[in-house]
Enzyme design. Sequence first.
Site, short mmCIF file in Angstrom:
data_model
loop_
_atom_site.label_atom_id
_atom_site.label_comp_id
_atom_site.label_asym_id
_atom_site.label_seq_id
_atom_site.Cartn_x
_atom_site.Cartn_y
_atom_site.Cartn_z
N CYS A 76 -11.29 -24.90 -9.56
CA CYS A 76 -10.09 -24.89 -9.16
C CYS A 76 -9.85 -26.31 -8.92
O CYS A 76 -10.30 -27.21 -8.49
CB CYS A 76 -9.93 -24.20 -7.83
SG CYS A 76 -8.60 -24.75 -6.88
N HIS A 104 -10.90 -9.91 -8.58
CA HIS A 104 -11.21 -11.24 -9.20
C HIS A 104 -11.44 -12.17 -7.96
O HIS A 104 -10.26 -12.86 -7.58
CB HIS A 104 -10.29 -11.76 -10.23
CG HIS A 104 -10.37 -13.00 -10.66
ND1 HIS A 104 -10.67 -13.10 -12.00
CD2 HIS A 104 -10.09 -14.28 -10.37
CE1 HIS A 104 -10.92 -14.35 -12.27
NE2 HIS A 104 -10.45 -15.03 -11.38
N ARG A 134 -13.42 -17.33 -20.73
CA ARG A 134 -11.82 -17.51 -20.67
C ARG A 134 -11.68 -18.29 -18.99
O ARG A 134 -11.52 -19.37 -19.23
CB ARG A 134 -11.15 -16.31 -20.48
CG ARG A 134 -9.63 -16.47 -20.71
CD ARG A 134 -8.71 -16.97 -19.46
NE ARG A 134 -8.89 -16.25 -18.35
CZ ARG A 134 -8.42 -16.55 -17.18
NH1 ARG A 134 -7.88 -17.82 -17.01
NH2 ARG A 134 -8.65 -15.53 -16.19
N ASP A 135 -11.86 -17.55 -18.09
CA ASP A 135 -11.56 -18.50 -16.71
C ASP A 135 -12.77 -19.33 -16.58
O ASP A 135 -12.56 -20.38 -15.91
CB ASP A 135 -11.61 -17.28 -15.62
CG ASP A 135 -10.85 -17.95 -14.38
OD1 ASP A 135 -10.06 -19.04 -14.74
OD2 ASP A 135 -11.18 -17.61 -13.24
N HIS A 195 -12.94 -15.94 -6.36
CA HIS A 195 -13.64 -17.17 -6.56
C HIS A 195 -14.71 -17.49 -5.15
O HIS A 195 -14.52 -17.08 -4.06
CB HIS A 195 -12.70 -18.24 -6.60
CG HIS A 195 -12.19 -18.25 -8.18
ND1 HIS A 195 -11.97 -19.50 -8.82
CD2 HIS A 195 -11.59 -17.50 -8.97
CE1 HIS A 195 -11.44 -19.21 -10.03
NE2 HIS A 195 -11.23 -17.80 -10.15
N ASN A 210 -15.59 -19.14 -9.96
CA ASN A 210 -15.70 -17.78 -10.22
C ASN A 210 -17.12 -17.67 -9.28
O ASN A 210 -18.07 -18.12 -9.54
CB ASN A 210 -15.67 -17.43 -11.68
CG ASN A 210 -14.36 -17.40 -12.32
OD1 ASN A 210 -13.53 -16.53 -11.95
ND2 ASN A 210 -14.07 -18.59 -12.97
#
Lengths: 312, 312
Positions: free
Chosen positions: B241, B208, B16-17, B210, B250
């Site tokens: 990002c 979460h 997903r991310d 990064h 991430n």
Amino acid sequence: MKNDADPLIVQEVSPRDGLQIEPTWVETVDKIALIDQLSLAGFSRIEAGSFVSPKAIPALRDGEQVFQGITRRPGIIYVALIPNLKGAVRAVGSRADELNLVMSASQTHNLANMRMRCEASLVAFGDVVSFAADHPVRLNGSIATTFGCPFEGKVDEDRVLQLVDAYLALGIQGVTLADTTGMANPRQVERLVKRVLERVGAHDLTLHFHNTRGLGLCNVLAAYEAGARRFDAALGGLGGCPFAPGASGNICTEDLVNLCDEVGIHTGIDLPHLLRMSRQLPALLGHELPGQVAKAGRNCDLHPAPGYIATL
Amino acid sequence: MKNDADPLIVQEVSPRDGLQIEPTWVETVDKIALIDQLSLAGFSRIEAGSFVSPKAIPALRDGEQVFQGITRRPGIIYVALIPNLKGAVRAVGSRADELNLVMSASQTHNLANMRMRCEASLVAFGDVVSFAADHPVRLNGSIATTFGCPFEGKVDEDRVLQLVDAYLALGIQGVTLADTTGMANPRQVERLVKRVLERVGAHDLTLHFHNTRGLGLCNVLAAYEAGARRFDAALGGLGGCPFAPGASGNICTEDLVNLCDEVGIHTGIDLPHLLRMSRQLPALLGHELPGQVAKAGRNCDLHPAPGYIATL
């Protein structure tokens, strides 16, 4: 995190450990310009070059010209890495302020890197100490593969302490624990730093971490919390390891300074100045660098909000 | 470092991310193969996709096919990110085990990302909660920009706690504190995690992070020491990002698992399996990834000593 009133000292090593494995030749004038710019950034220590065999490290074969060409600023210690007495004589002749000797904790790594056994390295260091006694120069001893060896694996902590004691017995006051190929972990660092600080004052101990497995800054924090106060780092995260193609090298100076700025640990280093310098490195070296903050900016470098939100 | 008997739970978010900002279209069959391979690595939670507008996130427009195509393994929670009731209906129709709702702590970021004010997000979440009550699905609420906003800068910690309370009041049990653009620092993380753990149990809290500014793993350790036990991470350090071109995304799953293995924190995840998977990603995506251990190998992956040392 405690003791944040205590400054963290960054020794900048990009001109030495950073450039030594670069495949592109960096002109002497560019090396001098790099060091002169670093001298304006607030560092109190810069490892400016090495005096090793030009066959072994051709990228740094111009050590004399570099040390003689830089503009020395008061209060900055310009360090030279040396492997032996011959290097020491060259470095002192070039007015290095400090000689950084190096051997490995691991016998196999010392054989591969210095082409002699550890015992022979220590004997050779005795000659350097005798020579240095007659000159106005400081001495530091680095212990490579302190936290692990790429050939042998785990390194016995007592072995590292024995080498620290051997350095001290020789009269070498400063000690660097070097994680040459990025094998250290924070728990190991905390444990070993505490043991070494029973022998060496915090002002004489340097930690040299590589970010090969992404743990460089974690290890800095662990060492700092255990009482260490001086750390090597390289602009842009320059440097690397022949055993890890594509992996990161030294911990990145501007990422370390950004961390310190964010958590409130004083370094005295001008981060915007460093970021401007780091962003010029890809043009100098012909490749991107692993440092993150040079790409992402500081937290306070805000972005404009997208225009469409005004219409929502 | 304490509490090392407590396992650390890694929620894998690469499908997903990780994939959502990839410019290369990843075929549905390849997404399914990725998730099925992840299901064999020891994860208990995998964020397998999102149900958002295909115009907003075209890379994940095949959420239904992915959730319907994967081979579910017992004990693994397959999570879907959803922005609103429409997404929740699609996700439940595709048998997602958990719905992850998201809004930002910062008003400007919520306007930019969700195209509505924070207040409107919370109202919409009420509809999702009502819908979910009639279905066998868990709920988690993420708070983006918890540790800083790329438009507004610092985010008030009390504001984050108010949103945590708002989630709990709505009946959303799980909470994720998300460092959307990598602005967190370890001291801030320690402080905020302790405050949130006064409201949310450690088994319901996810962090979460990064690695945008190189501090991702430092923040994990700080959160773990403050009592957090569940962390998002992405294979290879996938993701990124839009405000930091070239910077890391991430935190990297295999780098995190390697850290845990080295310091003795149990994860239950098969690192060699992960490394094999990560090393296949550049061929799938057409670019290198920021993960370090996939390039450097584990500490125990030793190198042969150079042959010349036998002659010394």
